[in-house]
Design a protein around this motif. Sequence first.
Motif, PDB file in Angstrom:
ATOM      1  N   GLU A   1      -0.641  -5.802   1.707  1.00  0.00           N
ATOM      2  CA  GLU A   1      -1.781  -6.006   2.097  1.00  0.00           C
ATOM      3  C   GLU A   1      -2.131  -7.340   0.990  1.00  0.00           C
ATOM      4  O   GLU A   1      -1.885  -7.155  -0.039  1.00  0.00           O
TER       5      GLU A   1
ATOM      6  N   ASP B   1       0.916  -1.188  -0.037  1.00  0.00           N
ATOM      7  CA  ASP B   1       0.003  -0.016  -0.211  1.00  0.00           C
ATOM      8  C   ASP B   1       0.865   1.264  -0.039  1.00  0.00           C
ATOM      9  O   ASP B   1       2.195   1.024   0.115  1.00  0.00           O
ATOM     10  N   LYS B   2       0.227   2.373   0.190  1.00  0.00           N
ATOM     11  CA  LYS B   2       0.898   3.725   0.116  1.00  0.00           C
ATOM     12  C   LYS B   2       1.847   4.028   1.276  1.00  0.00           C
ATOM     13  O   LYS B   2       2.831   4.754   1.133  1.00  0.00           O
ATOM     14  N   ASN B   3       1.611   3.214   2.379  1.00  0.00           N
ATOM     15  CA  ASN B   3       2.412   3.250   3.383  1.00  0.00           C
ATOM     16  C   ASN B   3       3.705   2.330   3.398  1.00  0.00           C
ATOM     17  O   ASN B   3       4.370   2.273   4.473  1.00  0.00           O
ATOM     18  N   GLY B   4       3.732   1.482   2.447  1.00  0.00           N
ATOM     19  CA  GLY B   4       4.657   0.706   2.494  1.00  0.00           C
ATOM     20  C   GLY B   4       4.277  -0.884   3.130  1.00  0.00           C
ATOM     21  O   GLY B   4       5.317  -1.653   3.503  1.00  0.00           O
ATOM     22  N   ASN B   5       3.039  -1.025   3.558  1.00  0.00           N
ATOM     23  CA  ASN B   5       2.856  -2.289   4.247  1.00  0.00           C
ATOM     24  C   ASN B   5       2.170  -3.186   3.084  1.00  0.00           C
ATOM     25  O   ASN B   5       1.556  -2.828   2.121  1.00  0.00           O
TER      26      ASN B   5
END
Length: 207
Positions: free
Chosen positions: A203, A197-201
């Motif tokens: 999913e 995702d955009k936060n680098g996690n």
Amino acid sequence: MSPTRQDAWSQDEDLLLAEVVLRHIREGGTQLQAFEEVGKQLSRTSAACGFRWNSFVRKQYKSGIDLAKKQRKEMKKQTIPQEMDSSQVEASEETSSAVSAKSEGVTFQAVLHYLENLHKQATAASSIEEAKEKSIQKLKDLEKKSYLLAAENERLIKNLKAIEEDYRSLIEIMERARKMVVLQEEDRQQKVKFQMDKNGNLERVVK
């Protein structure tokens, strides 16, 4: 050595079985001996021959069995006068002695001794006949038990084959079920993907 047959009986085999059994009855043999003879000729077990005779063939030859038994009795009557045993010879000698003793004067003790010997011989003959009857009955009981065991053995063999077939069917069902579970698991794993995702996690993304 030829393998033991288990196929259906033909009309000619039933006829052979009847002829051999009736011959053994007529000649004073046992049915067990007849079944062994037929078994060797047809490559079948004597137990299978006995089971076939008692379950089917015997019912077709009731008059023949009665005639064979009658002939056996007639043959016995003809052979008895020709086969004097030692006790009969002794009795004949005793009678000759008693007759010859008349000229010399028969005593009461001699007559009593002669009658006692006759009584002993009659008792011995009766015991032998009784033992013979018991032996014949015992043989018949053993033959009957043999036929029953043969029938029970065939029934158990059929039951075992049915159980084996059920077991194989169960194994096949379990194997198909296992394959279906494996395929479903592989299919489920193929549908699951991950993306960042955009936060680098990471999913999980399901198709």
